[in-house]
Design a protein around this motif. Structure first.
Motif: not given
Length: 228
Positions: A142-146, A185-191, A196-201
């Motif tokens: 997922f990090a590489y997908a990000f 932790l929330g210091d890095i956020l998808p916007i 956000r879709v990747l984060t939900m997956f």
């Protein structure tokens, strides 16, 4: 038998019995090494070198699991080449291409390890190592997908520090681990919508992995220990 030959034989035996342990150790060592070199600008090179090693270990582990081996090789070979070239030439385009292939390989390796852990009702030491290795494979994937998402959709992620700049690889990996483990932790956020879709997956993958795989291994271990 000399001490050197005995030590070599012992390591080969451990490698055959616990291949997942070597994969997990390589991933953890790469995370420890990266911050040591990042301030000098060599972090990407170091992580790229470890990435090549982890790719090789991932294919090796897949080959020892009940997965279709040729699929892993089809993904791994171009991923190897592009990963090395992206480090040597510091090319953003090569980095994006290698990241996409590495994400695919890590997801495939994670799926292969899950199939390996679910294939029987006996929990071995290697399966316990595989549980940890699978978690890190998912986090890396997922990090590489990000990273690919950030390249395709600039500004997809925002951070508490340097909010207008792209997130570094270590920041995206940190986001992936906190998201997959549900720490958040929330210091890095998808916007962006794609981020956000990747984060939900990833959140769904983390919850599903804990519920279906880890809880099963714990239950089987308890049953084994309770038997007379």
């Amino acid at each position: 038998m000399s001490d050197r030959n005995y030590t070599s034989l012992k390591w080969r035996v451990h490698a055959r019995r616990h291949p997942s342990a070597f994969l997990l150790a390589a991933q953890l060592l790469s995370m420890l090494a990266y911050p040591l070199f990042e301030p000098s600008g060599g972090g990407r090179v170091v992580f790229g070198a470890f990435g090549v090693l982890v790719l090789a270990l991932a294919v090796w582990v897949v080959n020892r699991s009940p997965a279709i081996k040729w699929i892993a090789w089809i993904i791994a070979v171009p991923a190897f080449v592009l990963s090395v070239l992206s480090v040597l030439f510091a090319s953003p385009d090569l980095l994006i291409a290698s990241s996409a292939l590495e994400a695919a390989l890590y997801f495939y390796a994670a799926g292969s390890l899950i199939a390996y852990m679910m294939s029987d009702h006996r929990v071995t030491a290697d399966e316990l190592f595989a549980a940890g290795a699978t978690f890190t494979l998912l986090a890396w994937g997922f990090a590489y997908a990000f990273l690919v998402c950030q390249a395709w959709y600039p500004g997809s992620f925002i951070g508490a520090e340097r909010p207008g700049e792209p997130r570094t690889w270590l920041e995206l990996l940190f986001l992936s681990f906190t998201n997959l483990s549900a720490v958040g932790l929330g210091d890095i956020l998808p916007i962006s919508p794609a981020a956000r879709v990747l984060t939900m997956f990833e959140q769904l993958a983390g919850v599903g992995y804990i519920a279906a795989v880890v809880s099963r291994l714990i239950g089987l271990t308890i049953l084994r220990n309770d038997r007379p």
